[in-house]
Each structure stands twice: as C-alpha cells, then as structure tokens.
Design a protein around this motif. Sequence first.
Motif, PDB file in Angstrom:
ATOM      1  N   PRO A  33     -18.184   9.940-130.514  1.00 20.85           N
ATOM      2  CA  PRO A  33     -18.904   8.781-131.053  1.00 20.85           C
ATOM      3  C   PRO A  33     -20.354   9.136-131.406  1.00 20.85           C
ATOM      4  O   PRO A  33     -20.943  10.062-130.828  1.00 20.85           O
ATOM      5  N   ALA A  34     -20.909   8.390-132.316  1.00 18.54           N
ATOM      6  CA  ALA A  34     -22.285   8.618-132.764  1.00 18.54           C
ATOM      7  C   ALA A  34     -23.272   8.431-131.607  1.00 18.54           C
ATOM      8  O   ALA A  34     -23.011   7.685-130.659  1.00 18.54           O
ATOM      9  N   VAL A  35     -24.408   9.099-131.712  1.00 17.80           N
ATOM     10  CA  VAL A  35     -25.446   9.034-130.686  1.00 17.80           C
ATOM     11  C   VAL A  35     -25.833   7.587-130.397  1.00 17.80           C
ATOM     12  O   VAL A  35     -25.904   7.176-129.229  1.00 17.80           O
ATOM     13  N   ARG A  36     -26.060   6.814-131.426  1.00 22.40           N
ATOM     14  CA  ARG A  36     -26.473   5.410-131.213  1.00 22.40           C
ATOM     15  C   ARG A  36     -25.383   4.601-130.518  1.00 22.40           C
ATOM     16  O   ARG A  36     -25.667   3.768-129.664  1.00 22.40           O
ATOM     17  N   GLU A  37     -24.136   4.852-130.886  1.00 22.06           N
ATOM     18  CA  GLU A  37     -23.006   4.155-130.254  1.00 22.06           C
ATOM     19  C   GLU A  37     -22.936   4.493-128.761  1.00 22.06           C
ATOM     20  O   GLU A  37     -22.771   3.603-127.911  1.00 22.06           O
ATOM     21  N   LEU A  38     -23.073   5.770-128.435  1.00 23.44           N
ATOM     22  CA  LEU A  38     -23.059   6.184-127.029  1.00 23.44           C
ATOM     23  C   LEU A  38     -24.252   5.613-126.273  1.00 23.44           C
ATOM     24  O   LEU A  38     -24.121   5.178-125.125  1.00 23.44           O
ATOM     25  N   ALA A  39     -25.412   5.594-126.921  1.00 27.16           N
ATOM     26  CA  ALA A  39     -26.606   5.048-126.277  1.00 27.16           C
ATOM     27  C   ALA A  39     -26.412   3.575-125.936  1.00 27.16           C
ATOM     28  O   ALA A  39     -26.771   3.126-124.834  1.00 27.16           O
ATOM     29  N   VAL A  49     -29.406  10.684-125.118  1.00 32.60           N
ATOM     30  CA  VAL A  49     -28.020  11.025-125.481  1.00 32.60           C
ATOM     31  C   VAL A  49     -28.021  12.287-126.335  1.00 32.60           C
ATOM     32  O   VAL A  49     -27.214  13.197-126.108  1.00 32.60           O
ATOM     33  N   GLN A  50     -28.913  12.358-127.306  1.00 35.46           N
ATOM     34  CA  GLN A  50     -28.981  13.531-128.193  1.00 35.46           C
ATOM     35  C   GLN A  50     -29.262  14.795-127.400  1.00 35.46           C
ATOM     36  O   GLN A  50     -28.625  15.830-127.622  1.00 35.46           O
ATOM     37  N   LYS A  51     -30.203  14.729-126.462  1.00 34.34           N
ATOM     38  CA  LYS A  51     -30.525  15.889-125.629  1.00 34.34           C
ATOM     39  C   LYS A  51     -29.297  16.317-124.826  1.00 34.34           C
ATOM     40  O   LYS A  51     -28.993  17.507-124.716  1.00 34.34           O
TER      41      LYS A  51
END
Length: 123
Positions: A33-39, A49-51
């Motif tokens: 899933p996209a970074v924003r979705e996971l966040a 999340v990106q890190k």
Amino acid sequence: MQIDDSRPIWAQLVDEFRRRIAVGHWHPGDKIPAVRELALELGVNPNTVQKSLAEVDRLGLTTTERTAGRFVTQDVSAIRAARAALAATTADGFAAAATGLGMSLDEATRLLEQRWNARKDDQ
C-alpha cells in the motif's frame, strides 16, 4: 498495531512490515500500500512510514520501482529468513523468561510442546 513508547516508531514499523511479509499478509510480488495509506492505517507520520519502508527495502524484503511503487520481494528464501529471524526473537524471549523462572531446558521444552499442541487442537 500498538505503538510502544520505549522504541522508535520507525523501528516498530519495520518489525510490523517484516511480520506482514513473513506471515504472508503481503505475498511475494504484492504491491505494498502507498505510504499515505499506511500512515493513515497506522496513525503515524508519512515520513516515518517512508523511513521504515526504506529500511525494509534495504533488508531485501521489498523493492521499489520508480513509477510503479513498492513490491514484496519474490525471493522466497529472503522471506523464509525473515520468518526465521522473527521466530528466533520470540524464542529468545521465551528462553529468557523460562530461565528467569528457574525452568530447566527439559521443563521449557515440555511446556512449549504442550502449548504447541494446544494451539493445533484449537485450530
């Protein structure tokens, strides 16, 4: 996922993402899933999340394709190794607790076998 204030959040996310891959929640070749979705799902900052995902990339459990996103590795041996590492950490915790309680290896082994069999009976 429950956040533990005693450890950095990004490290806890690395563990969570490794676990998702190791147990098959995210399968080989699946798009992550996209970074924003996971966040949003985890209630954390997207940069965190990106890190974490960058570290999972570094561990070889995911790959990033510039325009397509991030995917779970198709290297099944890397996934097996991640599963074994997570299990070893759990086993270390059990061993430390059992020895702290004064249990012998035979007692701890019997207990583990009993619990293992009880879980199989529940399934």
